[in-house]
Motif scaffolding. Structure first.
Motif, PDB file in Angstrom:
ATOM      1  N   SER A 273       0.829  -1.204   0.000  1.00 48.56           N
ATOM      2  CA  SER A 273       0.000   0.000   0.000  1.00 48.56           C
ATOM      3  C   SER A 273       0.864   1.254   0.000  1.00 48.56           C
ATOM      4  O   SER A 273       0.574   2.226  -0.710  1.00 48.56           O
ATOM      5  N   LEU A 274       1.941   1.254   0.771  1.00 46.77           N
ATOM      6  CA  LEU A 274       2.844   2.399   0.792  1.00 46.77           C
ATOM      7  C   LEU A 274       3.525   2.594  -0.566  1.00 46.77           C
ATOM      8  O   LEU A 274       3.637   3.715  -1.068  1.00 46.77           O
TER       9      LEU A 274
ATOM     10  N   GLN B  38       2.519   1.866  -3.451  1.00 44.69           N
ATOM     11  CA  GLN B  38       1.623   2.310  -4.514  1.00 44.69           C
ATOM     12  C   GLN B  38       1.452   3.825  -4.528  1.00 44.69           C
ATOM     13  O   GLN B  38       0.901   4.377  -5.476  1.00 44.69           O
ATOM     14  N   THR B  39       1.929   4.507  -3.495  1.00 45.32           N
ATOM     15  CA  THR B  39       1.996   5.964  -3.543  1.00 45.32           C
ATOM     16  C   THR B  39       3.167   6.354  -4.430  1.00 45.32           C
ATOM     17  O   THR B  39       4.291   5.903  -4.209  1.00 45.32           O
TER      18      THR B  39
ATOM     19  N   ARG C  47       6.071   7.730  -5.231  1.00 43.26           N
ATOM     20  CA  ARG C  47       7.214   8.459  -4.697  1.00 43.26           C
ATOM     21  C   ARG C  47       8.317   7.464  -4.368  1.00 43.26           C
ATOM     22  O   ARG C  47       8.107   6.250  -4.383  1.00 43.26           O
TER      23      ARG C  47
ATOM     24  N   TRP D 195      10.636   5.694  -1.680  1.00 43.04           N
ATOM     25  CA  TRP D 195      10.534   5.387  -0.257  1.00 43.04           C
ATOM     26  C   TRP D 195      11.886   4.902   0.257  1.00 43.04           C
ATOM     27  O   TRP D 195      12.307   3.788  -0.058  1.00 43.04           O
TER      28      TRP D 195
ATOM     29  N   ARG E 275      10.584   2.124  -5.144  1.00 40.38           N
ATOM     30  CA  ARG E 275       9.327   2.595  -5.722  1.00 40.38           C
ATOM     31  C   ARG E 275       8.767   1.529  -6.651  1.00 40.38           C
ATOM     32  O   ARG E 275       9.514   0.722  -7.213  1.00 40.38           O
TER      33      ARG E 275
ATOM     34  N   GLU F 140     -10.660   5.436  -3.121  1.00 36.27           N
ATOM     35  CA  GLU F 140     -10.304   4.952  -4.453  1.00 36.27           C
ATOM     36  C   GLU F 140     -11.286   3.895  -4.936  1.00 36.27           C
ATOM     37  O   GLU F 140     -11.704   3.882  -6.101  1.00 36.27           O
TER      38      GLU F 140
END
Length: 319
Positions: free
Chosen positions: A12-13, A15-16, A18, A20, A61, A77
């Motif tokens: 889930s993180l 899929q943002t 940016r 990481w 990412r 979403e």
């Protein structure tokens, strides 16, 4: 947090959109950077293309891969996608109609009741455009029948015929067909012992009975071809040729996917060769344009518009 829950949280993180850093992921997940690296490898094994970059500003990412992996959606979403698919289902788009319906059926199957209620509220509060009125379908009915087609399960529903008579039907649904601006169901009517075609915008109270049936082959072997042939037999179609007192780009915008072939005559007018459709719908689209026009052919459309004009004149009375 279990390994599976942690892996889902990591996905889930990622899929943002940016970068990481491993240290930040470790802090978010309350684990070590070594565990993060191991979890990243597990995601890659599952087909998620996670890219690692080196350097002070580097990190992990999620990038585009060769295949489409499963996605995790938050509540907002999921609601947005469901509303979009339900809206699209009312107006089937050539080439993606069946795919959008399959996606809608899958999503509605797993939506929590609280989100399903939000989707229904948003959909019912959305007014369709005038050009889409002919294809309005209740997405709930559509997904019930789509599921029954897939499971080869008999369905009961209420159906309104052309002359307004309501009847109860018990059918074996074989195939949903998107044709023109409408959804149709090709089914074998168990009580009439024959094939029938149903317009989905005239279906209500659809319920899957749970009773399975043996696979059937559509007449001629092709459901779409069979439905298309039957529709053309029941309602002849024509191509219109007309002069529109409208700039060509404005005419194209107003006709949208019904534009057919447009050619500019001058800055204020253009010629239109329409796509094939019924006389009623051709007349409807012409009158929606909000401009003067001259119909050159077919004569059936000219006569239809002349009769329509006379009825309108009588309805408003003499000046």
């Amino acid at each position: 947090m279990s390994d599976a829950a942690r892996l889902l949280r990591l996905l889930s993180l990622l899929q943002t959109p940016r970068e990481w850093p491993g240290s930040e992921l470790a802090e978010r997940l309350s684990v070590t950077t070594r565990t993060v690296r191991r979890d990243i490898d597990r995601l890659r094994d599952l087909g998620y293309p996670v890219e690692a970059t080196m350097g002070v500003s580097g990190g992990y990412r999620l990038v585009a891969g060769k295949a489409m992996p499963p996605l995790l959606l938050d509540d907002e979403e999921a609601v947005a996608i469901a509303v979009g698919l339900r809206t699209a289902a009312r107006q089937p788009v050539a080439g993606i109609a069946e795919a959008s319906l399959r996606a809608l059926a899958k999503l509605q199957q797993v939506l929590p009741p609280r989100l399903a209620r939000r989707v229904s509220s948003l959909t019912s509060a959305t007014a369709p455009s005038a050009s889409s009125f002919a294809s309005l379908v209740d997405p709930a009915q559509l997904t019930v029948i789509a599921g029954a087609v897939h499971a080869r399960e008999r369905v009961r529903f209420a159906y309104v015929s052309n002359d307004g008579v309501v009847s109860k039907r018990h059918v074996e649904p074989v195939q949903l067909v998107a044709l023109g601006r409408r959804w149709y169901l090709l089914a074998f009517d168990a009580e009439r012992d024959d094939w029938r075609i149903f317009r989905l915008d005239r279906v209500s109270e659809a319920v899957a009975t749970g009773a399975r049936f043996a696979a059937r082959v559509a007449p001629g072997g092709d459901a779409t071809q069979y439905v298309t042939q039957k529709m053309y037999e029941s309602a002849p179609t024509y191509r219109a040729r007309a002069t529109l007192r409208l700039p060509v780009e404005l005419a194209r915008a107003r006709l949208a996917d019904f534009a057919g072939d447009l050619s500019a005559l001058d800055d204020c007018s253009c010629t239109w060769h329409s796509v094939e459709d019924t006389i009623d719908y051709l007349a409807f689209r012409l009158t929606l344009l909000g401009c003067d026009f001259t119909v050159h052919e077919p004569p059936e459309l000219v006569n239809h518009l002349r009769g329509l004009g006379e009825r309108i004149s009588r309805s408003v009375g003499s000046p």
